[in-house]
Write a protein that holds these residues in place. Sequence first.
Motif, mmCIF file in Angstrom:
data_model
loop_
_atom_site.group_PDB
_atom_site.id
_atom_site.type_symbol
_atom_site.label_atom_id
_atom_site.label_comp_id
_atom_site.label_asym_id
_atom_site.label_seq_id
_atom_site.Cartn_x
_atom_site.Cartn_y
_atom_site.Cartn_z
ATOM 1 N N GLY A 104 34.178 66.333 83.224
ATOM 2 C CA GLY A 104 35.605 66.478 82.933
ATOM 3 C C GLY A 104 36.113 65.218 82.260
ATOM 4 N N GLY B 44 37.320 62.603 83.130
ATOM 5 C CA GLY B 44 36.990 61.294 83.726
ATOM 6 C C GLY B 44 35.794 60.642 83.095
ATOM 7 N N THR C 280 42.825 60.656 80.687
ATOM 8 C CA THR C 280 42.533 61.893 81.405
ATOM 9 C C THR C 280 43.822 62.712 81.479
ATOM 10 N N ARG D 115 45.254 63.849 84.096
ATOM 11 C CA ARG D 115 46.146 63.538 85.230
ATOM 12 C C ARG D 115 46.627 62.109 85.212
ATOM 13 N N TRP E 28 51.035 64.594 79.162
ATOM 14 C CA TRP E 28 49.796 64.385 78.419
ATOM 15 C C TRP E 28 50.177 63.675 77.128
ATOM 16 N N TYR F 91 47.338 67.289 68.502
ATOM 17 C CA TYR F 91 45.873 67.342 68.411
ATOM 18 C C TYR F 91 45.333 66.424 67.308
ATOM 19 N N ASN G 171 35.575 68.893 78.383
ATOM 20 C CA ASN G 171 36.182 68.003 77.403
ATOM 21 C C ASN G 171 36.063 68.547 75.982
ATOM 22 N N HIS H 15 36.130 74.346 77.049
ATOM 23 C CA HIS H 15 37.523 74.381 76.562
ATOM 24 C C HIS H 15 37.621 74.093 75.073
ATOM 25 N N TRP I 201 43.677 76.920 75.169
ATOM 26 C CA TRP I 201 44.935 76.455 75.758
ATOM 27 C C TRP I 201 45.136 77.078 77.138
ATOM 28 N N PHE I 202 46.032 76.514 77.912
ATOM 29 C CA PHE I 202 46.363 77.096 79.215
ATOM 30 C C PHE I 202 46.948 78.495 78.985
ATOM 31 N N GLY J 106 33.635 63.206 86.956
ATOM 32 C CA GLY J 106 34.943 62.929 86.358
ATOM 33 C C GLY J 106 35.831 64.133 86.158
ATOM 34 N N ASP K 81 32.979 60.241 90.906
ATOM 35 C CA ASP K 81 34.395 60.161 90.524
ATOM 36 C C ASP K 81 34.996 59.084 91.435
ATOM 37 N N ALA L 233 32.864 56.295 92.507
ATOM 38 C CA ALA L 233 32.645 55.262 91.486
ATOM 39 C C ALA L 233 33.064 55.817 90.128
HETATM 40 C C1 BV8 Z 1 42.818 81.108 82.217
HETATM 41 C C2 BV8 Z 1 41.639 72.214 76.265
HETATM 42 C C3 BV8 Z 1 43.171 83.460 82.278
HETATM 43 C C4 BV8 Z 1 42.950 71.798 75.694
HETATM 44 C C5 BV8 Z 1 41.996 72.528 78.642
HETATM 45 C C6 BV8 Z 1 47.888 78.081 89.244
HETATM 46 C C7 BV8 Z 1 46.820 77.796 90.067
HETATM 47 C C8 BV8 Z 1 45.519 77.815 89.588
HETATM 48 C C9 BV8 Z 1 45.266 78.107 88.242
HETATM 49 C C10 BV8 Z 1 46.331 78.380 87.437
HETATM 50 C C11 BV8 Z 1 47.634 78.371 87.920
HETATM 51 N N1 BV8 Z 1 48.436 78.661 86.893
HETATM 52 C C12 BV8 Z 1 47.691 78.867 85.776
HETATM 53 C C13 BV8 Z 1 46.409 78.720 86.119
HETATM 54 C C14 BV8 Z 1 45.255 78.863 85.233
HETATM 55 C C15 BV8 Z 1 45.112 77.619 84.383
HETATM 56 C C16 BV8 Z 1 44.949 76.373 85.216
HETATM 57 O O1 BV8 Z 1 43.883 76.107 85.728
HETATM 58 N N2 BV8 Z 1 46.034 75.594 85.316
HETATM 59 C C17 BV8 Z 1 45.940 74.377 86.122
HETATM 60 C C18 BV8 Z 1 46.692 73.245 85.395
HETATM 61 C C19 BV8 Z 1 46.541 74.660 87.462
HETATM 62 N N3 BV8 Z 1 43.892 77.839 83.633
HETATM 63 C C20 BV8 Z 1 43.948 78.441 82.451
HETATM 64 O O2 BV8 Z 1 44.981 78.772 81.895
HETATM 65 C C21 BV8 Z 1 42.611 78.761 81.816
HETATM 66 N N4 BV8 Z 1 42.615 80.107 81.362
HETATM 67 O O3 BV8 Z 1 42.957 81.000 83.394
HETATM 68 O O4 BV8 Z 1 42.855 82.294 81.548
HETATM 69 C C22 BV8 Z 1 43.087 84.558 81.291
HETATM 70 C C23 BV8 Z 1 42.069 85.504 81.431
HETATM 71 C C24 BV8 Z 1 41.997 86.545 80.531
HETATM 72 C C25 BV8 Z 1 42.931 86.606 79.474
HETATM 73 C C26 BV8 Z 1 43.911 85.631 79.321
HETATM 74 C C27 BV8 Z 1 43.998 84.598 80.239
HETATM 75 C C28 BV8 Z 1 42.345 77.875 80.623
HETATM 76 C C29 BV8 Z 1 42.253 76.445 81.051
HETATM 77 C C30 BV8 Z 1 41.808 75.576 79.878
HETATM 78 C C31 BV8 Z 1 42.911 74.637 79.500
HETATM 79 N N5 BV8 Z 1 42.453 73.739 78.440
HETATM 80 N N6 BV8 Z 1 41.556 71.764 77.651
HETATM 81 C C32 BV8 Z 1 43.031 70.332 75.548
HETATM 82 O O5 BV8 Z 1 42.164 69.589 76.064
HETATM 83 O O6 BV8 Z 1 43.990 69.893 74.876
HETATM 84 S S1 BV8 Z 1 41.893 71.933 80.199
HETATM 85 C C33 BV8 Z 1 42.102 70.252 80.144
HETATM 86 O O7 BV8 Z 1 42.244 69.898 81.483
HETATM 87 C C34 BV8 Z 1 40.954 69.398 79.632
HETATM 88 O O8 BV8 Z 1 39.884 70.174 79.216
HETATM 89 C C35 BV8 Z 1 40.518 68.565 80.812
HETATM 90 O O9 BV8 Z 1 39.155 68.444 80.912
HETATM 91 C C36 BV8 Z 1 41.040 69.375 81.892
HETATM 92 C C37 BV8 Z 1 41.554 68.598 83.064
HETATM 93 O O10 BV8 Z 1 40.694 68.660 83.988
HETATM 94 P P1 BV8 Z 1 39.778 67.387 84.292
HETATM 95 O O11 BV8 Z 1 38.753 67.299 83.247
HETATM 96 O O12 BV8 Z 1 39.369 67.543 85.680
HETATM 97 O O13 BV8 Z 1 40.685 66.129 84.106
HETATM 98 P P2 BV8 Z 1 41.756 65.538 85.128
HETATM 99 O O14 BV8 Z 1 42.581 64.558 84.356
HETATM 100 O O15 BV8 Z 1 42.397 66.657 85.859
HETATM 101 O O16 BV8 Z 1 40.885 64.722 86.179
HETATM 102 C C38 BV8 Z 1 40.244 63.561 85.738
HETATM 103 C C39 BV8 Z 1 39.302 63.147 86.829
HETATM 104 O O17 BV8 Z 1 38.605 62.019 86.358
HETATM 105 C C40 BV8 Z 1 40.023 62.734 88.117
HETATM 106 O O18 BV8 Z 1 39.371 63.302 89.205
HETATM 107 C C41 BV8 Z 1 39.868 61.196 88.113
HETATM 108 O O19 BV8 Z 1 39.708 60.703 89.429
HETATM 109 C C42 BV8 Z 1 38.578 61.044 87.361
HETATM 110 N N7 BV8 Z 1 38.390 59.760 86.710
HETATM 111 C C43 BV8 Z 1 39.314 58.901 86.223
HETATM 112 N N8 BV8 Z 1 38.679 57.823 85.694
HETATM 113 C C44 BV8 Z 1 37.339 58.035 85.838
HETATM 114 C C45 BV8 Z 1 37.148 59.265 86.475
HETATM 115 N N9 BV8 Z 1 35.929 59.768 86.763
HETATM 116 C C46 BV8 Z 1 34.861 59.023 86.422
HETATM 117 N N10 BV8 Z 1 34.954 57.822 85.802
HETATM 118 C C47 BV8 Z 1 36.168 57.300 85.500
HETATM 119 N N11 BV8 Z 1 36.248 56.106 84.881
#
Ligand code: BV8
Length: 237
Positions: A12, A14, A23, A25, A31, A56, A91, A108, A149-150, A174, A199, A215
């Motif tokens: 992810g 991270g 990231t 979050r 964002w 973008y 990613n 994604h 997209w979401f 990550g 992570d 980590a």
């Molecule tokens: C879908 C592309 C259905 C765009 C992205 C309510 C509850 C649950 C789910 C939903 C809800 N409401 C809506 C939903 C569904 C929704 C969703 O999940 N929403 C979330 C926000 C709640 N999902 C969708 O809409 C998906 N589609 O469900 O479709 C459907 C089915 C049929 C027909 C039609 C529809 C589509 C989701 C895809 C969205 N697009 N990316 C872009 O990038 O611009 S997602 C986007 O978020 C990125 O890809 C990114 O990767 C991702 C975030 O997640 P993470 O990668 O985990 O990143 P995050 O920042 O969250 O975490 C970072 C981590 O890194 C942390 O843990 C941190 O501790 C760690 N970290 C920090 N530093 C480091 C580290 N780790 C290691 N080393 C470090 N140095």
Amino acid sequence: MNSKARLVVLTGAGISAESGLKTFRDGDGLWENHAIEDVATPEGWQRDPELVLRFYNERRDQVRRAKPNPAHRALAELEAAGFNVCIVTQNIDDLHERAGSKDVVHLHGEVLKARSNADPRLVYPLTRGDIKLGDLCDKGSQLRPDVVWFGEAVPAYGQACDIVAEADLLLVVGTSLAVMPAAMLLHEAPTDCPCILVDPNASALSPQWVRAIDAPASRGVPPLVEHWCRQRRLEMP
Ligand code: BV8
């Protein structure tokens, strides 16, 4: 892990954090100072395509300027050492590929590709430059970033499930496991498949059955790779 084992790596945002890419979050739900619904949803695209293209274009510029970090490189070294590695990433950057990983699935999408707004099969690599309003596909429809997209379906999700279902070891790096359905992939692994999460917040994020390594990626991943490579050298006849 023996060298015949199939290592599946779920990454992810991270893993790219130490390459300077924000990231999802980091910015308290914003964002790059934008609300998700304004820049990463079909509704946002309908409402203000120029804002979305600018968002973008900025991220694509950051990706082009970023470099793979030791975590990306370690995973590529594992593949080069002959291990059976497949990366499933959330990613949209190309840092895994630029580090040398060959088997990468982008759940994604990819910010370095453009696609037709009318026909998702029409995809165009963006080796340079950006997408502007008025840039059209071969069918005359506006080009958009080739990302999911979401609120949009995740076309590669079925393929990702099949890959994880074949894993002998699942390494997660990550990700906050907040985005669905990507986060559900953890539950697609075979029941006897060990799972490791690297992570800084791993202990807080990990289900019971996951080994948590608290980590950052560039500190947590290379030692794992060194250990597996050392193990393999000891196994060699
Ligand atoms: C879908 C592309 C259905 C765009 C992205 C309510 C509850 C649950 C789910 C939903 C809800 N409401 C809506 C939903 C569904 C929704 C969703 O999940 N929403 C979330 C926000 C709640 N999902 C969708 O809409 C998906 N589609 O469900 O479709 C459907 C089915 C049929 C027909 C039609 C529809 C589509 C989701 C895809 C969205 N697009 N990316 C872009 O990038 O611009 S997602 C986007 O978020 C990125 O890809 C990114 O990767 C991702 C975030 O997640 P993470 O990668 O985990 O990143 P995050 O920042 O969250 O975490 C970072 C981590 O890194 C942390 O843990 C941190 O501790 C760690 N970290 C920090 N530093 C480091 C580290 N780790 C290691 N080393 C470090 N140095």
